[in-house]
Design an enzyme around this catalytic site. Structure first.
Site, PDB file in Angstrom:
ATOM      1  N   LYS A 162      37.448  37.520  41.875  1.00  0.00           N
ATOM      2  CA  LYS A 162      36.376  38.355  41.333  1.00  0.00           C
ATOM      3  C   LYS A 162      35.880  37.788  40.014  1.00  0.00           C
ATOM      4  O   LYS A 162      36.678  37.289  39.208  1.00  0.00           O
ATOM      5  CB  LYS A 162      36.874  39.794  41.103  1.00  0.00           C
ATOM      6  CG  LYS A 162      37.680  40.388  42.244  1.00  0.00           C
ATOM      7  CD  LYS A 162      38.280  41.723  41.879  1.00  0.00           C
ATOM      8  CE  LYS A 162      39.392  42.115  42.821  1.00  0.00           C
ATOM      9  NZ  LYS A 162      40.619  41.315  42.655  1.00  0.00           N
ATOM     10  N   TYR A 166      42.347  38.502  35.647  1.00  0.00           N
ATOM     11  CA  TYR A 166      43.803  38.608  35.722  1.00  0.00           C
ATOM     12  C   TYR A 166      44.507  37.478  34.981  1.00  0.00           C
ATOM     13  O   TYR A 166      45.688  37.598  34.650  1.00  0.00           O
ATOM     14  CB  TYR A 166      44.289  38.596  37.183  1.00  0.00           C
ATOM     15  CG  TYR A 166      43.823  39.730  38.042  1.00  0.00           C
ATOM     16  CD1 TYR A 166      43.152  40.843  37.520  1.00  0.00           C
ATOM     17  CD2 TYR A 166      44.047  39.709  39.415  1.00  0.00           C
ATOM     18  CE1 TYR A 166      42.724  41.874  38.342  1.00  0.00           C
ATOM     19  CE2 TYR A 166      43.628  40.736  40.242  1.00  0.00           C
ATOM     20  CZ  TYR A 166      42.959  41.813  39.709  1.00  0.00           C
ATOM     21  OH  TYR A 166      42.534  42.828  40.526  1.00  0.00           O
ATOM     22  N   HIS A 192      33.533  42.170  39.839  1.00  0.00           N
ATOM     23  CA  HIS A 192      34.711  42.996  39.572  1.00  0.00           C
ATOM     24  C   HIS A 192      34.360  44.433  39.178  1.00  0.00           C
ATOM     25  O   HIS A 192      35.106  45.363  39.484  1.00  0.00           O
ATOM     26  CB  HIS A 192      35.523  42.338  38.449  1.00  0.00           C
ATOM     27  CG  HIS A 192      36.963  42.716  38.439  1.00  0.00           C
ATOM     28  ND1 HIS A 192      37.941  41.857  38.018  1.00  0.00           N
ATOM     29  CD2 HIS A 192      37.601  43.841  38.801  1.00  0.00           C
ATOM     30  CE1 HIS A 192      39.122  42.454  38.110  1.00  0.00           C
ATOM     31  NE2 HIS A 192      38.934  43.664  38.589  1.00  0.00           N
ATOM     32  N   ASP A 205      44.657  38.067  46.867  1.00  0.00           N
ATOM     33  CA  ASP A 205      43.564  38.608  46.058  1.00  0.00           C
ATOM     34  C   ASP A 205      43.888  38.456  44.577  1.00  0.00           C
ATOM     35  O   ASP A 205      44.925  38.915  44.106  1.00  0.00           O
ATOM     36  CB  ASP A 205      43.365  40.086  46.387  1.00  0.00           C
ATOM     37  CG  ASP A 205      42.400  40.765  45.418  1.00  0.00           C
ATOM     38  OD1 ASP A 205      41.184  40.529  45.542  1.00  0.00           O
ATOM     39  OD2 ASP A 205      42.868  41.503  44.531  1.00  0.00           O
TER      40      ASP A 205
END
Length: 293
Positions: free
Chosen positions: A75, A50, A108, A45
């Site tokens: 996401k 990120y 997200h 994931d």
């Protein structure tokens, strides 16, 4: 039992334990993913926000595990909401991951201050699903009122809602809503890591109830918490860059908690959120450009 899967509401199967890479530096992500896949994980994931999707893809390739055996989840960030922007965001994520198809694509955050953009982004996910570019779609951090609004105004029921969920913050009302609509509850911070660095008065890792249950099984409190998620039908996304912890978090398929132990963990809920209130996530405060692939 390490190959057990959960079945989503569109019949896609998802390995219940996934490696999370939130706050994992790009230079540590590739090796963490490679190690997790070596140990036996088949679910990773990540997220556009990120900043390590590219390294996740590289870790999968270096692992030698066939692409079709790895469940890839990512996401879209709020800066890429809107219909056309979300379609392009898929291209950015798929390009960085080095894949043609993403297994599970989530929004997200709900971006409640511009819910029109949220709805348009979700409709883009519906298009991607219809076109076969993603296998399943869902959301993250959607609370009951907002999730209900999404359900009322879109066509495809989300397969997943990924939310903060651990023994100290169980979101039981939200879980009940998920069960009502066939939405899988997926836990971020599933072992309460946020309770150890989020400024709380106590950490799940030191909780006497969890420590005692762990002692009874010859396991760690982290393993007990992950087993609790599995037995209650949730997906869990623990994160670590340490090989020993990555392995520990996957060593949860060889024991079973009793009904009494599950009930004891259920009784630890404090109702206190460790992460930010989803309503506080706005473009003004959290908007940031997501780079091209």
């Amino acid at each position: 039992m390490s190959d057990a899967t959960l079945t989503l509401n569109n019949a896609v199967e998802l390995p219940p334990i996934g490696l999370g890479v939130f706050q994992t530096p790009p230079d540590a992500t590739t090796s963490a993913v490679e190690e997790a896949l070596r140990i036996g994980y088949r679910h990773v994931d990540t997220a556009a926000a990120y900043g390590n999707e590219r390294e996740v893809g590289e870790g999968i390739r270096r692992s030698g595990v066939a692409r079709e055996e790895v469940f890839v989840e990512t996401k879209l960030w709020i800066s890429d909401y809107g219909y056309d922007a979300a379609l392009h965001a898929f291209d950015k994520s798929a390009g960085k991951l080095g894949v043609e198809q993403i297994d599970l694509l989530l929004l997200h955050q709900p971006l409640t201050s511009r819910f029109d953009l949220t709805l348009d982004a979700y409709r883009a996910l519906e298009t991607l699903l219809s076109d076969g570019r993603v296998r399943a779609i869902g959301v993250s951090n959607f609370m009951p009122e907002v999730l209900t609004r999404l359900l009322d105004e879109t066509s495809v029921v989300p397969a997943v809602n990924q939310v903060e969920l651990h023994p100290y913050f169980q979101q039981k009302e939200l879980q009940a809503l998920h069960a009502q609509h066939g939405i899988l509850t997926q836990a971020w911070s599933p072992i309460g890591g946020i309770t150890s660095y989020g400024g709380g008065e106590k950490s799940t890792f030191d909780d006497p109830t969890l420590v005692e249950i762990a002692r009874e099984h010859g396991k760690s409190p982290a393993q007990v918490m992950l087993r609790w998620h599995l037995q209650e039908g949730r997906s869990a996304i623990p994160k670590s860059v340490k090989a020993v912890r990555i392995a520990e978090n996957f060593g949860v398929f060889d024991f079973e908690l009793s009904p009494e132990q599950l009930a004891a963990i259920d009784g630890l809920d404090t109702g206190v959120r460790g992460g930010p209130d989803p309503d506080s996530i706005t473009l003004e405060n959290y908007g940031m450009p997501i780079p091209e692939a």
